[in-house]
Scaffold this motif. Sequence first.
Motif, PDB file in Angstrom:
ATOM      1  N   ALA A 123      58.386  32.161  19.496  1.00 53.03           N
ATOM      2  CA  ALA A 123      59.266  32.994  18.661  1.00 53.03           C
ATOM      3  C   ALA A 123      59.365  32.408  17.255  1.00 53.03           C
ATOM      4  N   PHE A 124      59.531  31.102  17.177  1.00 50.58           N
ATOM      5  CA  PHE A 124      59.706  30.477  15.872  1.00 50.58           C
ATOM      6  C   PHE A 124      58.398  30.509  15.074  1.00 50.58           C
ATOM      7  N   ALA A 125      57.298  30.182  15.731  1.00 52.56           N
ATOM      8  CA  ALA A 125      56.011  30.136  15.025  1.00 52.56           C
ATOM      9  C   ALA A 125      55.637  31.514  14.486  1.00 52.56           C
ATOM     10  N   ALA A 126      55.822  32.538  15.295  1.00 52.23           N
ATOM     11  CA  ALA A 126      55.474  33.890  14.852  1.00 52.23           C
ATOM     12  C   ALA A 126      56.349  34.319  13.681  1.00 52.23           C
ATOM     13  N   ARG A 127      57.644  34.074  13.809  1.00 55.03           N
ATOM     14  CA  ARG A 127      58.578  34.459  12.742  1.00 55.03           C
ATOM     15  C   ARG A 127      58.262  33.731  11.437  1.00 55.03           C
ATOM     16  N   LEU A 128      57.984  32.443  11.588  1.00 51.62           N
ATOM     17  CA  LEU A 128      57.699  31.621  10.413  1.00 51.62           C
ATOM     18  C   LEU A 128      56.417  32.088   9.726  1.00 51.62           C
ATOM     19  N   ALA A 129      55.389  32.320  10.520  1.00 49.89           N
ATOM     20  CA  ALA A 129      54.097  32.707   9.945  1.00 49.89           C
ATOM     21  C   ALA A 129      54.191  34.045   9.226  1.00 49.89           C
ATOM     22  N   ALA A 130      54.990  34.957   9.791  1.00 53.71           N
ATOM     23  CA  ALA A 130      55.056  36.311   9.232  1.00 53.71           C
ATOM     24  C   ALA A 130      55.727  36.353   7.868  1.00 53.71           C
ATOM     25  N   SER A 131      56.456  35.308   7.530  1.00 56.30           N
ATOM     26  CA  SER A 131      57.113  35.293   6.217  1.00 56.30           C
ATOM     27  C   SER A 131      56.801  33.990   5.480  1.00 56.30           C
ATOM     28  N   TRP A 132      55.660  33.439   5.754  1.00 61.01           N
ATOM     29  CA  TRP A 132      55.272  32.142   5.187  1.00 61.01           C
ATOM     30  C   TRP A 132      54.635  32.359   3.814  1.00 61.01           C
ATOM     31  N   PRO A 133      55.277  31.912   2.744  1.00 60.65           N
ATOM     32  CA  PRO A 133      54.725  32.182   1.408  1.00 60.65           C
ATOM     33  C   PRO A 133      53.293  31.673   1.241  1.00 60.65           C
ATOM     34  N   ARG A 134      52.988  30.536   1.855  1.00 56.67           N
ATOM     35  CA  ARG A 134      51.653  29.963   1.658  1.00 56.67           C
ATOM     36  C   ARG A 134      50.551  30.826   2.295  1.00 56.67           C
ATOM     37  N   ALA A 135      50.951  31.692   3.204  1.00 53.95           N
ATOM     38  CA  ALA A 135      49.950  32.572   3.824  1.00 53.95           C
ATOM     39  C   ALA A 135      49.306  33.489   2.795  1.00 53.95           C
ATOM     40  N   GLU A 136      49.978  33.643   1.646  1.00 52.88           N
ATOM     41  CA  GLU A 136      49.427  34.466   0.572  1.00 52.88           C
ATOM     42  C   GLU A 136      48.049  33.954   0.150  1.00 52.88           C
ATOM     43  N   THR A 137      47.848  32.649   0.245  1.00 52.21           N
ATOM     44  CA  THR A 137      46.580  32.067  -0.208  1.00 52.21           C
ATOM     45  C   THR A 137      45.468  32.228   0.824  1.00 52.21           C
ATOM     46  N   LEU A 138      45.838  32.730   2.001  1.00 50.64           N
ATOM     47  CA  LEU A 138      44.834  32.848   3.068  1.00 50.64           C
ATOM     48  C   LEU A 138      43.697  33.802   2.673  1.00 50.64           C
ATOM     49  N   LEU A 139      44.068  34.886   1.964  1.00 51.64           N
ATOM     50  CA  LEU A 139      43.055  35.881   1.612  1.00 51.64           C
ATOM     51  C   LEU A 139      41.973  35.307   0.703  1.00 51.64           C
ATOM     52  N   THR A 140      42.365  34.359  -0.109  1.00 51.06           N
ATOM     53  CA  THR A 140      41.391  33.805  -1.057  1.00 51.06           C
ATOM     54  C   THR A 140      40.976  32.393  -0.677  1.00 51.06           C
ATOM     55  N   ALA A 141      41.424  31.921   0.487  1.00 56.77           N
ATOM     56  CA  ALA A 141      41.103  30.548   0.894  1.00 56.77           C
ATOM     57  C   ALA A 141      39.609  30.384   1.098  1.00 56.77           C
ATOM     58  N   GLN A 142      39.116  29.256   0.683  1.00 58.97           N
ATOM     59  CA  GLN A 142      37.710  28.937   0.895  1.00 58.97           C
ATOM     60  C   GLN A 142      37.579  28.181   2.215  1.00 58.97           C
ATOM     61  N   GLY A 143      36.424  28.246   2.809  1.00 59.79           N
ATOM     62  CA  GLY A 143      36.196  27.477   4.024  1.00 59.79           C
ATOM     63  C   GLY A 143      36.605  28.240   5.262  1.00 59.79           C
ATOM     64  N   THR A 144      36.440  27.593   6.370  1.00 60.15           N
ATOM     65  CA  THR A 144      36.671  28.251   7.652  1.00 60.15           C
ATOM     66  C   THR A 144      37.928  27.755   8.341  1.00 60.15           C
ATOM     67  N   GLN A 145      38.682  26.899   7.663  1.00 57.28           N
ATOM     68  CA  GLN A 145      39.923  26.401   8.257  1.00 57.28           C
ATOM     69  C   GLN A 145      41.067  26.514   7.258  1.00 57.28           C
TER      70      GLN A 145
END
Lengths: 385, 220
Positions: A196-218
């Motif tokens: 519950a906590f991990a899902a909630r946190l990820a869904a509003s995690w500001p740093r996830a914004e960089t995922l779309l432009t992240a380089q690499g596979t991790q």
Amino acid sequence: MGTKPTTDGQNAPSETTAPAETGTPESAAQTTLPPHGTESPPAIVNSGPDSGCSASPVPLATPDAAGGTEPASIRDVATLPTDDPATVNASAQPAVATAATQWLWIGKRGRLPPVPARITQQPTEIPVQVPDTVVEWADLRGLSIRGLSIRGHGHRYEGSVRQDQIALGEIGEKSLVCCAVADGLGTQPASHLGAAFAARLAASWPRAETLLTAQGTQFDCSEISAALQSEAQQRGLDPETVSTTLTFAVIARDATVGADGIPHWQVAVAQIGDSHAYRLRSGRWTALTKHDGAAESLSNVVEPLPRYSRASVWHLDMMAGDVLALTTDGTGNLLEDQPEFALELASCWQQSAPSPSALLRVLDAAVKSYDDDRTFLAIRFEAVP
Amino acid sequence: MSNILPFYLVCDESSSMDGPPLKAMNDALPELHREIGTNPVVCDKTRFSIVTFNDEAAILQPLADLSQITRLPELRASGTTNYAAVFELLRSEIDSDVAALKADGHRVFRPSIFFLSDGYPNLDRDWQKALADLLDPAWKLRPNIIAFGIGNADPAIISKVGVTRAFMADGTMTPAQALTEFAAVLTRSIINSGSAAGDAPSPLMPSVVPGFTALPADEV
């Protein structure tokens, strides 16, 4: 070993690459359902007129509009019959309400439908009560989102709580939608809190914004890992007891029209553990993230949060008409192993996103020995008129 | 398609097991049958077999869904302790059992063997070679083995057989009492593994078994 993911491929199948940490991709394997009428009658669910979803062969899309060859890192798991070549191109059509999407109107039809038109702002505090089933849904411009997290039949029998969870959120000043699923480890006593906590946190995690432009596979999710450990410690729990998988998708809300004249959306999926993502296109389910092939390896070991914090990343290009589904293994295994289930589930999404009740009827099917929690959070990408 | 976890109870039926030890096992098996066979979560996902050995090895109960059989057969003691024969039989049985389950469309998880012995293996057969074949890393279906020793069993040998876990009776209980505990652990392990919904290593075992001491992993 995968190659660097790309975000700009026009042919959608070229967008996925297996990340380095998940090893050699499996060879593509395809399960094609027999033509409708040649299979035995559905044993799991009935497809009567009131059922919402139907496994009958409603004509689907033209052949895969993206064309091209599927890369080895993704694989088809099931295909809905497409026996009418003179069909509309679902990819280019706006959503049309079908039996699967309709809800009951009583009296004079008003303007306010039950489906939310925006994503709810959620607190990050985790309620102690864990209901049997949760629903998350929204119809945003171009994105129809439907999510269910259902307690497994085994947990229902034992009287224990659901350990899966789903969450929706918005980040990047609402330019991005974030969807997350998590599967708390069955062997850990507080994994429902972790999920519950991990899902909630990820869904509003500001740093996830960089995922779309992240380089690499991790992608480094140590912030989520640290927050999860901190949450556990505040409750006097060993961090291992809240172990959970986490898979989340970041979706650019604004589509761009490609050279093919069809709207495309940029999507990135991050995955820790064995909760997998699938795409439904032209009636065909395709695994987008590597599957561990439990049937072959005879093993079911996962590497969960908070101990593991490196997510595998896939960059995807989704087209109008596509459905992106995040699942926990309770649903993913069914999708891969049970063609009838895959068919029923695909049927729900043929022309538009289903109502939660229609989706629940399929996801909650009784299938012998498949008693794990089932979570399915899907986005249908819609061409906006 | 179903998800199946096969379990094998491999029981020493040599003459030294006669009397209270075997009676304890025969008293415990109906309870195991009842607990597992009436639990829909567990019996939908597990299969159970009893393999015995003395001078030779035999399949006492072919791999079965415990909700589909009316009673388990009884163990009977006689003869010596032929480890080689039972390891060889297990390898061929697992091959054919898994093939049959897969032919029925099931997804099969790694088999688990609960091995019980009260004696020293016959020296006229190369039991170590047979064990190595059973645990051959190149053999995809190699089982997990949890070994329990009572009576005159050699802890070093029990440790070698129990590649997953190994336990030796610590003398605080009679052999019959220890076997009652063994049967309870076997039952609990099957139920816990079957209930874990496929997201845990199998078998799920308690780290402490009353009446037994956990043996260190065999080192080579």
